[in-house]
Design a protein around this motif. Structure first.
Motif, PDB file in Angstrom:
ATOM      1  N   UNK A  93       0.835  -1.203   0.000  1.00 46.49           N
ATOM      2  CA  UNK A  93       0.000   0.000   0.000  1.00 46.49           C
ATOM      3  C   UNK A  93       0.866   1.249   0.000  1.00 46.49           C
ATOM      4  N   UNK A  94       2.091   1.136   0.540  1.00 48.78           N
ATOM      5  CA  UNK A  94       2.990   2.296   0.547  1.00 48.78           C
ATOM      6  C   UNK A  94       3.293   2.769  -0.865  1.00 48.78           C
ATOM      7  N   UNK A  95       3.635   1.854  -1.759  1.00 47.40           N
ATOM      8  CA  UNK A  95       4.010   2.267  -3.113  1.00 47.40           C
ATOM      9  C   UNK A  95       2.783   2.632  -3.936  1.00 47.40           C
ATOM     10  N   UNK A  96       1.639   2.015  -3.654  1.00 51.74           N
ATOM     11  CA  UNK A  96       0.429   2.427  -4.370  1.00 51.74           C
ATOM     12  C   UNK A  96       0.050   3.857  -3.995  1.00 51.74           C
ATOM     13  N   UNK A  97       0.163   4.175  -2.698  1.00 49.73           N
ATOM     14  CA  UNK A  97      -0.117   5.552  -2.264  1.00 49.73           C
ATOM     15  C   UNK A  97       0.895   6.527  -2.856  1.00 49.73           C
ATOM     16  N   UNK A  98       2.178   6.122  -2.875  1.00 46.14           N
ATOM     17  CA  UNK A  98       3.217   6.968  -3.466  1.00 46.14           C
ATOM     18  C   UNK A  98       2.922   7.235  -4.937  1.00 46.14           C
ATOM     19  N   UNK A  99       2.560   6.187  -5.662  1.00 43.99           N
ATOM     20  CA  UNK A  99       2.258   6.318  -7.087  1.00 43.99           C
ATOM     21  C   UNK A  99       1.098   7.283  -7.307  1.00 43.99           C
TER      22      UNK A  99
END
Length: 366
Positions: A93-99
């Motif tokens: 979820x960290x990288x999805x939010x970052x994206x």
């Protein structure tokens, strides 16, 4: 008298700042995100470092920046490639939010990371710590960046006996940082606190005799450094029993399935799997029925090749691994693919499924 006390307090704080920052300038580790103060790189590094060790992050950070050198590169990338770049780091979820957030920065701020607390805090996945880290490290703004390392350090230095596991306690430490932070060198100050927690003021057996701010530490002088910080225990992890099957077709291609768009490990790929009832003996026929009911595929389980365990912060997966074949109802749709072993490199899988693949490869070699 009141003014004199304030002046003494200022001198004490200035001495603390000087001792801490001088040590950091001399002893800081050479880390790739410290080579410049690019807000984008600081942002990526801080998201990666959440719940992940520095040594683990370094190769991922280097690859990520190589693949996506700028905010616009990341904003324009498709999600599958972004997940592949993150593969193995966990907490996807960290990288999805970052994206999602960098798309907003690209569109709304012309690719420039905002430099105000209000604007940066409105970006998806940017909490108080990440906002403070970017603002202080990249922009030189004296904002607190309070993570577990900082709370541990300050709980000892200031003798704060609040439970750091409680979300409300963060405000206590943010207030403390605002009182202590160097307005001349906020970047070095915040990074120094983090570095001190990582290298010297460690969770167990802190190296107090090597500490550059030992003279300022209340816990050290009171002999209670090992009793701080106060941190209540989390709830026990829940154990989940699963069965996964590696299915090959007549061309040697392997069946993979895309997880749902929301929830744990969203949008990553996996081998077909089902959850089993715990505390019961489950026969192969029952597992096959579960695949039929849950995924609408009629599978023949051929060989049990072992079991793997994977631990999350809140779950423990125990996965029985089988080989198998499709009897009928060959799956169709965008969520299912038949891929060659070489093509699997193009898809992002959770770590648990890399463990399964290794188990299978070891089995086929024997």
């Amino acid at each position: 008298m009141e003014n004199e006390l304030k002046n003494i307090e200022k001198i004490v704080i200035k001495n603390f700042q000087d001792d801490l920052i001088t040590w950091f300038k001399e002893e800081q580790r050479e880390l790739p995100w410290r080579k410049d103060q690019d807000p984008y790189k600081v942002w990526v590094s801080e998201i990666m470092l959440q719940q992940t060790r520095v040594d683990t992050v370094i190769p991922y950070f280097n690859r990520f920046i190589q693949w996506f050198p700028t905010i616009n590169d990341l904003a324009n990338a498709n999600e599958d490639k972004v997940l592949k770049a993150w593969e193995g780091l966990g907490y996807y979820s960290r990288v999805r939010n970052l994206h999602s957030a960098v798309k907003e920065v690209s569109e709304r701020y012309n690719g420039q990371v905002p430099n105000t607390p209000k604007e940066i805090s409105n970006l998806k996945g940017v909490g108080p710590y990440t906002a403070g880290a970017i603002l202080s490290i990249a922009y030189g703004i004296p904002e607190p960046a309070v993570d577990g390392n900082v709370m541990r350090v300050l709980s000892r230095i200031l003798s704060i006996w609040e439970d750091i596991a409680k979300p409300s306690t963060r405000k206590v430490f943010e207030s403390a940082v605002r009182s202590l932070i160097s307005h001349e060198e906020p970047s070095n100050f915040n990074q120094a606190l983090m570095e001190l927690g990582a290298l010297i003021c460690t969770p167990t057996s802190p190296s107090c005799l090597l500490c550059p701010v030992r003279d300022h530490c209340h816990a050290f002088h009171e002999g209670v450094e090992t009793e701080l910080p106060i941190k209540s225990k989390k709830n026990a992890q829940r154990a989940v029993e699963l069965a996964a099957v590696i299915v090959k077709d007549e061309h040697g291609k392997i069946l993979i399935h895309k997880r749902p768009e929301t929830g744990l490990l969203a949008n990553l790929w996996e081998f077909p799997n089902v959850e089993l009832q715990q505390h019961f003996v489950v026969e192969r026929s029952q597992i096959a029925e579960s695949f039929q009911e849950t995924l609408d595929i009629n599978i023949k389980l051929e060989k049990g090749i072992g079991q793997i365990e994977h631990i999350f912060s809140h779950l423990i997966w125990n996965i029985r691994v089988y080989t198998g074949s499709i009897i009928s109802n060959k799956p169709e749709g965008n969520d299912w693919k038949w891929v060659s072993p070489a093509e699997m490199e193009d898809y992002a899988f959770p770590v648990s499924y890399h463990k399964i693949l290794k188990l299978y490869n070891d089995y086929t070699k024997n």
